[in-house]
Design an enzyme around this catalytic site. Structure first.
Site, short mmCIF file in Angstrom:
data_model
loop_
_atom_site.label_atom_id
_atom_site.label_comp_id
_atom_site.label_asym_id
_atom_site.label_seq_id
_atom_site.Cartn_x
_atom_site.Cartn_y
_atom_site.Cartn_z
N GLU A 185 -11.88 -0.97 0.64
CA GLU A 185 -10.52 -0.53 1.38
C GLU A 185 -9.74 0.90 0.54
O GLU A 185 -10.40 1.08 -0.19
CB GLU A 185 -9.38 -1.59 1.08
CG GLU A 185 -9.70 -2.90 1.74
CD GLU A 185 -8.60 -3.89 2.02
OE1 GLU A 185 -8.23 -3.85 3.06
OE2 GLU A 185 -8.17 -4.29 0.85
N ASP A 200 0.74 -1.15 0.02
CA ASP A 200 0.05 -0.13 0.03
C ASP A 200 0.81 1.16 0.02
O ASP A 200 1.85 1.30 0.96
CB ASP A 200 -0.89 0.01 1.19
CG ASP A 200 -2.00 -1.03 1.22
OD1 ASP A 200 -2.03 -2.09 0.28
OD2 ASP A 200 -2.72 -1.23 2.17
#
Length: 445
Positions: free
Chosen positions: A312, A74
């Site tokens: 998400e 990420d």
């Protein structure tokens, strides 16, 4: 199956009159006129892969490892207070979750640490090191967040996962922040003078499910993470968006016709009982009186009850005076009876809170190709409509993501990317999006 009686059908028909593309009024907003939107089962039934939304095949094994010695996943850029990609003394900065590359891919989330990179041109990156001094961040490990630069002060928002000091690994998630100072010269960038780390948001149990609620009953997940900074250009108000789950335990949850969509769709597509475990949402909290340690929880922007378990890394890009809300989700996070790819999804509205409709009719903006369904993930759209993601698992043949952990370490390492994927350029016109081209790895601006 959940059986709908005639009274239920009447309610569904009424819902069809007031619901358009999954839009419905949340009870919490009944008096204020603001709205929480349902992403519905009917919406996702329209998902279809095509040339506008399907990424080309990517050979994960041939990508450059941007952080030798580390897996990274990420990733997010340093923003200025208005939400643009920040530049400080000519340097741009990105942040990534990281773990030593000797750790099995399935274990990286257990020891995740935020590291940063800096670049003059926004495409060639130098690893700077850990963002926070060792041992100062909250949680047993840190998951994704965002960072905002105001002058020479950085405000870092992140997910504090697990309780610091606990021996046993836990998955409690709180949103935390810390402020420090950026320092840059001709040789690079560093951060110093960090203040106290604080927990600034925790789930309330009403709009956002607590860990204790999530643990009541089998199935379903738990999320309260991924804080993303956003300043509304129309109002000047400042917010954090985040991933959550709708409040309450599974046993307290009841089906509502608007979760399915129109009354006609509901009649033709009965909802399996197992869908009750999906309750993903996109949350939002407002900065109180300009104090970046004081946030007020608001009802969620999007709910995916009976549809999807995880929405998400939510974030908003404003274009042509419209608000584009993006989020990521996995193949295996869809509710029973629904299906969707590993992809990035999006919604559009004329305002930040309320009125969102799924982009492209279904919400799907981009997806991995069917022949390589897990090749990339965790996409984030920059203000320039460049989509940054990381290389995940490639060329698994017929294995699912859940099968990977049962393979040999050699197999897992050889099929895991653990680096940035090529950036993808998209275009947006109204409520339609299109993949335009693929750019080099790490291309931010």
């Amino acid at each position: 199956m959940i059986r709908i009686n005639m009274k239920g059908l009447a309610a569904a028909a009424l819902a069809a009159c007031i619901v358009t593309s999954g839009l419905s009024v949340h009870p919490a907003f009944a008096q204020g006129g603001e709205q929480t939107v349902n992403w519905t089962r009917e919406d996702v039934s329209k998902i279809e892969l095509n040339q506008d939304n399907t990424l080309p095949y990517m050979d994960v094994s041939k990508l450059e490892k941007m952080a030798p010695g580390y897996h990274i996943w990420d990733t997010w850029p340093l923003l200025d207070r208005d939400g643009n990609i920040a530049s400080y003394k000519g340097w741009k900065v990105i942040f990534s979750l990281s773990a030593p590359n000797t750790v099995l891919p399935g274990k990286v989330h257990d020891i995740a640490t935020i590291r940063y990179f800096y670049s003059k041109n926004g495409k060639d990156w130098t690893l700077g090191g850990e963002l926070f001094p060792a041992g100062t961040a909250l949680g047993q490990r840190q998951w994704a967040g965002s960072a905002m630069l105001d002058g020479d002060q950085i405000h870092a928002f992140y997910t504090a996962t697990g309780r610091e000091g606990q021996a046993q690994l836990t998955y409690e998630q709180r949103i935390a922040s810390a402020a420090g100072r950026i320092v840059a010269d001709s040789t690079g960038v560093r951060f110093e003078n960090w203040g106290q780390h604080r927990v600034i948001l925790e789930p309330d149990g009403k709009y956002y499910q607590t860990k204790e609620q999530a643990q009541q009953g089998e199935g379903g997940g738990y999320a309260f993470r991924d804080p993303m900074w956003f300043k509304d250009p129309k109002t000047g108000k400042e917010y954090l968006l985040f991933e959550g789950n709708s409040g309450g335990a599974v046993g307290e949850r009841s089906f509502k016709p608007e979760y399915a969509g129109s009354g006609e769709y509901l009649q033709q597509h009965p909802v399996p009982a197992g869908a009750v475990h999906a309750n993903g949402n996109i949350g939002i909290a407002e900065v109180v009186n300009g104090d970046l340690t004081n946030f007020k929880l608001l009802p969620p922007l999007i709910e995916a009850n009976y549809v999807n378990e995880e929405l998400e890394r939510p974030h908003v890009v404003v274009k042509d005076k419209k608000y584009y809300l993006f989020t990521d989700s996995h193949i295996n996070k869809y509710a029973e009876g629904t299906h969707g790819p590993e992809g990035m999804y999006g919604f559009v509205s004329d305002k930040l809170i309320g009125g969102y409709k799924p982009l492209n009719g279904s919400g799907l903006v981009l997806a991995n190709p069917p022949e390589n369904p897990y090749q990339a993930y965790s996409w984030l759209v920059t203000p320039e409509l460049n989509v940054v993601g990381f290389a995940h698992f490639g060329d698994l043949d017929n294995l699912t993501i859940g099968d990977v952990g049962n393979q040999s370490p050699e197999f897992q390492f050889s099929h895991f990317g653990g680096t940035l994927a090529p950036t993808v350029k998209i275009s947006i016109k109204g409520d339609r999006t299109q993949i335009e081209k693929v750019l080099p790895q790490g291309w931010i601006k």
